[in-house]
Motif scaffolding. Structure first.
Motif, short mmCIF file in Angstrom:
data_model
loop_
_atom_site.label_atom_id
_atom_site.label_comp_id
_atom_site.label_asym_id
_atom_site.label_seq_id
_atom_site.Cartn_x
_atom_site.Cartn_y
_atom_site.Cartn_z
N ASN A 72 7.05 -0.55 7.02
CA ASN A 72 7.13 0.58 6.03
C ASN A 72 8.65 0.46 5.10
OD1 ASN A 72 4.68 1.37 6.66
ND2 ASN A 72 5.37 2.46 8.25
N GLY A 81 0.83 -1.15 -0.01
CA GLY A 81 -0.11 0.13 -0.02
C GLY A 81 0.84 1.19 0.16
N ALA A 86 1.65 5.07 0.54
CA ALA A 86 1.23 6.44 1.50
C ALA A 86 2.15 7.76 0.59
CB ALA A 86 1.55 6.48 3.12
N SER A 87 2.16 9.03 1.20
CA SER A 87 2.99 9.88 0.95
C SER A 87 4.01 9.66 0.89
CB SER A 87 2.42 11.08 1.70
OG SER A 87 2.73 11.10 3.19
N ASP A 88 4.83 9.11 1.86
CA ASP A 88 6.45 9.16 1.99
C ASP A 88 6.63 7.52 2.19
OD1 ASP A 88 5.37 8.60 4.67
OD2 ASP A 88 6.86 9.88 5.36
N HIS A 89 6.00 6.48 2.08
CA HIS A 89 6.63 5.34 2.33
C HIS A 89 5.64 4.14 1.57
CE1 HIS A 89 3.39 5.65 5.64
NE2 HIS A 89 3.12 4.47 5.52
N GLU A 148 3.54 0.90 2.47
CA GLU A 148 3.51 -0.37 3.48
C GLU A 148 3.48 -1.69 3.17
OE1 GLU A 148 0.33 0.38 7.11
OE2 GLU A 148 -0.56 -1.10 5.51
#
Length: 278
Positions: free
Chosen positions: A159, A132, A134-137, A139
């Motif tokens: 992450n 998945g 996210a903005s900076d990683h 998951e």
């Protein structure tokens, strides 16, 4: 790079970490942490054989990142010290097709898919993963399931930093080659596929690590080298070929080192030593 992964059922992944690791080394560290978490639970459960599937997501299907992370996870799990055999299997596609499912995140939790994947891979425990963004990683959620009962034995989430390399791999959809998702015959090209029809897996009894080359150290190269080979009846490696290389002299060093490895050979149902692909 297109690699016939199903035909090269990978049971050996040599992971090379530079002494002065470049940005992105945190990716490997986090995967090692996830593997360690699962390894302890799998050992407690008395697991014998584990098969790791290609990770899916963040959208439907498998990206190059899902393929790369699952391979690295399998390698980390194999080197965790757990008393079980680990392989990376491409049989998930076949299991999904037989269940009438597309490779979506929800499908990999279907009991029919899990059971069939275990059967095709010759494993009693299967590990699936979902990515998945996210903005900076990114998951990474992994789940180990008993292939026969569908019971979740362990799960963990971590992450990965959203580096340029990770973004690039995410953008590349992994397209299996023709015949992907199927397994080769139990015996082909002069050797058996281990874990099927009573054929055991060889055990490495002398396995020195490959060394870094000066060129690789200067360039701060890290990554995986995947080798395909046969373990003969006397426990020696033969017919070594490079499935995935890194260059900088590391491929040659890994091949040279593997040639020095010695195994307790695989056996058939009667206990007779037989040659097997690894």
């Amino acid at each position: 790079m297109s690699v016939n992964i199903p035909r090269a059922r990978i049971a050996l992944v040599i992971v090379l970490l530079a002494a002065a690791a470049p940005p992105g080394a945190a990716q490997h560290t986090e995967i090692q942490v996830l593997a360690s978490r699962l390894a302890g639970e799998l050992s407690k459960a008395g697991t014998k054989r584990v098969a790791v599937a290609d990770y899916v997501g963040p959208q439907e299907g498998v990206t190059s990142l899902g393929k790369a992370v699952s391979l690295e996870f399998a390698a980390s799990l194999a080197w965790s010290g757990g008393a079980f055999d680990v392989s990376h299997s491409a049989a998930l596609q076949a299991a999904l097709r037989e269940a009438g499912a597309a490779p979506k995140n929800t499908d990999i939790f279907d009991d029919r898919v899990v059971k069939r994947f275990g059967e095709l891979s010759g494993a009693d425990v299967v590990v699936t993963g979902i990515l998945g963004v996210a903005s900076d990683h990114v998951e990474v959620s992994v789940r180990a399931v008993n292939a026969a009962t569908g019971q979740t034995l362990a799960q963990a989430t971590g992450n990965l930093p959203l580096t340029t390399m990770v973004k690039d791999l995410l953008a590349r959809r992994f397209v299996p080659v023709v015949g992907a998702g199927t397994l080769p015959p139990s015996y082909h090209d002069g050797a058996y596929e281990p874990g099927r029809n009573g054929i055991t897996r060889p055990t490495c009894v002398s396995c020195p690590n490959p060394s870094y080359t000066d060129a690789a150290r200067a360039a701060k190269i890290r990554g995986m080298i995947v080798l395909r080979f046969v373990v003969l009846e006397d426990g020696t490696p033969s017919r070594i070929s490079i499935v995935r290389g890194l260059g900088y002299g590391l491929d040659e060093e890994a091949t040279r080192t593997l040639a020095s490895w010695r195994f307790k050979p695989a056996t058939d149902a009667s206990g007779k030593p037989v040659p097997v692909w690894m």
